[in-house]
Design a protein around this motif. Structure first.
Motif, short mmCIF file in Angstrom:
data_model
loop_
_atom_site.label_atom_id
_atom_site.label_comp_id
_atom_site.label_asym_id
_atom_site.label_seq_id
_atom_site.Cartn_x
_atom_site.Cartn_y
_atom_site.Cartn_z
N ALA A 196 0.84 -1.20 0.00
CA ALA A 196 0.00 0.00 0.00
C ALA A 196 0.87 1.25 0.00
O ALA A 196 0.60 2.22 -0.74
N ASP A 197 1.94 1.25 0.83
CA ASP A 197 2.87 2.39 0.84
C ASP A 197 3.53 2.57 -0.52
O ASP A 197 3.68 3.70 -1.00
N HIS A 198 3.94 1.46 -1.12
CA HIS A 198 4.58 1.53 -2.43
C HIS A 198 3.60 2.09 -3.47
O HIS A 198 3.99 2.91 -4.32
N LEU A 199 2.36 1.67 -3.40
CA LEU A 199 1.35 2.17 -4.33
C LEU A 199 1.13 3.66 -4.14
O LEU A 199 1.06 4.41 -5.12
N GLN A 200 1.06 4.10 -2.88
CA GLN A 200 0.90 5.54 -2.62
C GLN A 200 2.10 6.32 -3.13
O GLN A 200 1.96 7.38 -3.75
N GLN A 201 3.29 5.78 -2.88
CA GLN A 201 4.50 6.46 -3.33
C GLN A 201 4.55 6.52 -4.85
O GLN A 201 4.90 7.56 -5.43
N SER A 202 4.17 5.42 -5.49
CA SER A 202 4.17 5.41 -6.95
C SER A 202 3.16 6.42 -7.50
O SER A 202 3.44 7.11 -8.48
N THR A 203 2.02 6.50 -6.86
CA THR A 203 1.00 7.47 -7.28
C THR A 203 1.51 8.89 -7.11
O THR A 203 1.34 9.73 -8.00
N LYS A 204 2.16 9.17 -5.99
CA LYS A 204 2.71 10.51 -5.77
C LYS A 204 3.79 10.84 -6.80
O LYS A 204 3.82 11.95 -7.34
N GLU A 205 4.66 9.86 -7.06
CA GLU A 205 5.72 10.08 -8.06
C GLU A 205 5.11 10.30 -9.44
O GLU A 205 5.59 11.17 -10.19
N HIS A 206 4.08 9.54 -9.76
CA HIS A 206 3.42 9.70 -11.06
C HIS A 206 2.79 11.10 -11.16
O HIS A 206 2.93 11.77 -12.21
#
Length: 146
Positions: free
Chosen positions: A88-98
């Motif tokens: 979930a953290d990785h998904l949030q981080q990926s979304t923020k980076e995107h």
């Protein structure tokens, strides 16, 4: 010795005595056998107690193994939760980076268009923004398609 009518009552009496002796012996053996049965009953009671002791011991070991298994299950659940949290953290981080890249790309797009509208050449825009000429041409062709 021949059997005659005179000796017949003696033979019958002898048979009766043998029968009585046989009955007495049978009664004695039966009494001894019943005492042996009591011994077997005592042994069966002792074996029953041993069986109960074994059952209690087996139950104890089963409980201990269940505790170990519960600890293992808890460990697995914690690992799965941590893994889910990490995903979930990785998904949030990926979304923020995107989103950050998208904003950066939008800023880049706006900068290139602004320089192009100010009359700068494609080579000068690429040099000033430190981007490749092909990238600048692509963005400008997308801008012109609008």
């Amino acid at each position: 010795m021949s059997i005659t009518i005179d000796t017949m009552p003696i033979i019958c009496l002898l048979w009766i005595v043998v029968g009585v002796v046989f009955i007495i012996i049978s009664v004695i053996r039966l009494a001894n056998h019943q005492e042996s049965d009591n011994h077997y009953v005592t042994l069966n009671k002792e074996q029953g107690q041993q069986t109960n002791d074994l059952e209690e011991l087996f139950s104890y070991f089963l409980e201990e193994e269940e505790k170990k298994n519960q600890g293992f299950r808890d460990l697995l659940v914690n690992i799965l939760r941590k893994q889910t949290d990490l995903e979930a953290d990785h998904l949030q981080q990926s979304t923020k980076e995107h989103q950050k890249r998208q904003m950066t790309n939008e800023k880049l797009y706006d900068e290139i268009v602004k320089h192009y509208e100010n009359g700068e050449s494609i080579e000068m825009i690429a040099k000033n923004l430190k981007k490749g000429v092909g990238e600048v041409k692509l963005i400008l062709s997308l801008y012109n398609m609008r």
